[in-house]
Design an enzyme around this catalytic site. Structure first.
Site, PDB file in Angstrom:
ATOM      1  N   CYS A   1       1.895   0.742  11.156  1.00 14.82           N
ATOM      2  CA  CYS A   1       2.965  -0.222  10.908  1.00 14.82           C
ATOM      3  C   CYS A   1       2.752  -0.857   9.542  1.00 14.82           C
ATOM      4  O   CYS A   1       1.743  -1.536   9.309  1.00 14.82           O
ATOM      5  CB  CYS A   1       2.982  -1.285  12.001  1.00 14.82           C
TER       6      CYS A   1
ATOM      7  N   CYS B   1       2.749  -4.688   9.631  1.00 14.58           N
ATOM      8  CA  CYS B   1       1.485  -5.200  10.177  1.00 14.58           C
ATOM      9  C   CYS B   1       0.367  -5.088   9.146  1.00 14.58           C
ATOM     10  O   CYS B   1      -0.515  -5.951   9.075  1.00 14.58           O
ATOM     11  CB  CYS B   1       1.096  -4.439  11.435  1.00 14.58           C
TER      12      CYS B   1
ATOM     13  N   ASP C   1       1.236  19.266 -25.305  1.00 19.32           N
ATOM     14  CA  ASP C   1       0.456  20.026 -26.281  1.00 19.32           C
ATOM     15  C   ASP C   1       0.286  21.444 -25.750  1.00 19.32           C
ATOM     16  O   ASP C   1      -0.386  21.644 -24.751  1.00 19.32           O
ATOM     17  CB  ASP C   1      -0.904  19.346 -26.478  1.00 19.32           C
TER      18      ASP C   1
END
Length: 401
Positions: A18, A21, A401
């Site tokens: 959760c 939570c 590059d």
């Protein structure tokens, strides 16, 4: 005056599913006087904290107490535990499928008897909503009213009270589907990020007293010589003192072509030795090696929170109470302004509670960042944290590059 030493520790929060939570746990831990700073990583289900208290067991007990109060099903463990997520998903899918089947049977039976149809709907509701209701009651007894379990329990109990059994069961079905998709999305991001952990060398063949010993790379000292056989990973940074071989560095640098290492060549940990046998003189301890620094970046990606994440965490603290109060006012005051009965205003308030569940709100922004970090990790691109992802959204040109 004795200088306090700050200690950094990480614990696993097994079963944390959760996001809302997780933010509450992080806030409570940061309120502890012995904690200098704490960050709960929802995606990796872990908590990293800094303390100047030498009694780590005491600190751990305080953290466990907080976690138990907010999320009784979450375990605080100090060692890494491999969770059987596939089994959890399988069980959740079977549970949802059974709930859907009961609703379908209820639909069929209802055409013959409303009573028996309602029984199947209530059975589906209890099957899917039992855990939600139990969590809501436990949190209620501890004084933690405002969470998604409380909202879902109140809304569906109101539906039962209004004899809308099908609606109550359907809400729990959709809620569990949402939780399942959320868990799978999080697990996918965890898996993608964890895939970079494969570069960790498991052992080192070090020469001691003219014999080869296989030990943990962390125990190898500077200037000791390690033997790297074909197919093995170079365990620590060093310089080749004997032998020559082709090395695969794709997992570290992204370079698809192998390069030849010979006497005098500096090599980095995590590279794979392809053919010859090498003797490498260690130049850095494991803690300062290239592979360890990369692993630290991977493990700490989610601790670097973007501004949007910080805002949503603060906002969620006031969001749920405002939603509950607004729903109560909606149920009480709406009939005074619109010609509807209180049963209808209560129904609308319950609907408002359902669609205002905070977990999706709190999870949306972090999961967006973690999904991006996870997807990049899957193709071998390491991002230091969500702050970097946020900055990348503003990039207009890229020079390669």
């Amino acid at each position: 005056m004795e200088k306090l030493i700050e200690i950094k520790n990480t614990v696993t929060l097994q079963g944390l599913d959760c996001a809302n939570c997780a933010s509450k746990i992080e806030s409570k831990i940061n309120d502890l006087p012995e904690i200098q700073g704490a960050s709960v990583d929802f995606i990796n289900a872990s908590c990293t904290y800094i303390t100047n208290d030498s009694n780590n067991d005491k600190v751990l007990d305080s953290i466990k107490k907080i976690v138990n109060e907010l999320e009784p099903d979450v375990r605080v463990i100090t060692e890494e535990v491999k969770e059987e997520e596939e089994e959890d998903f399988k069980g959740k899918k079977i549970q949802i499928l059974a709930g859907v089947v009961l609703i379908i049977i209820g639909f069929i039976v209802r055409s013959y008897s409303d009573l028996f149809g309602s029984i199947f709907f209530v059975a589906s509701y209890l099957l899917l909503g039992y855990e939600v209701i139990v969590k809501a009651v436990k949190n209620l007894l501890k004084g933690n009213l405002f969470d998604e379990n409380f909202l879902m329990a109140i809304a569906t109990i109101v539906a039962i009270f209004l004899q809308e059994y099908l609606e109550a069961a359907a809400v729990m079905v959709f809620y569990q589907f949402g939780e399942l998709f959320q868990d799978q999305a999080v697990a996918t991001s965890r898996s993608n990020i964890a895939s970079l952990m494969d570069i960790r060398p498991d052992y080192a063949n070090v020469i001691r007293n003219n014999e080869v010993e296989t030990i943990n790379p962390e125990l190898v000292k500077i200037n000791e010589v390690v033997v790297v056989k074909p197919g093995e990973k170079i365990p620590l940074d060093g310089v080749v003192i004997e032998g020559s071989s082709m090395l695969d560095t794709s997992s570290l640098t992204g370079e698809s072509l192998a390069f030849e290492a010979e006497v005098g060549t500096n090599v980095i940990s995590g590279c794979v030795n392809l053919d010859g046998i090498l003797k490498v003189k260690v130049t850095k301890p494991y803690g300062e090696s290239t592979v360890n620094k990369i692993l630290e970046l991977v493990e700490n990606t989610s601790s670097r929170k973007a501004n949007a994440e910080k805002f949503i965490t603060k906002f969620s603290k006031v969001y749920t109470p405002v939603v509950v109060i607004s729903a109560a006012l909606l149920a009480l005051l709406l009939p005074l302004f619109i010609n509807i009965p209180y049963s209808e205003s209560i129904r609308r308030a319950a609907t408002f509670l359902i669609i205002s569940c905070p977990c999706a709100l709190v999870l949306s922004i972090p999961l967006g960042f973690y999904a991006g970090i996870g997807s990049l990790s899957k193709i071998g691109i390491l991002v230091k944290g969500s702050t970097i992802v946020e900055s990348l959204s503003k990039v207009k040109r890229v020079v390669l590059d």
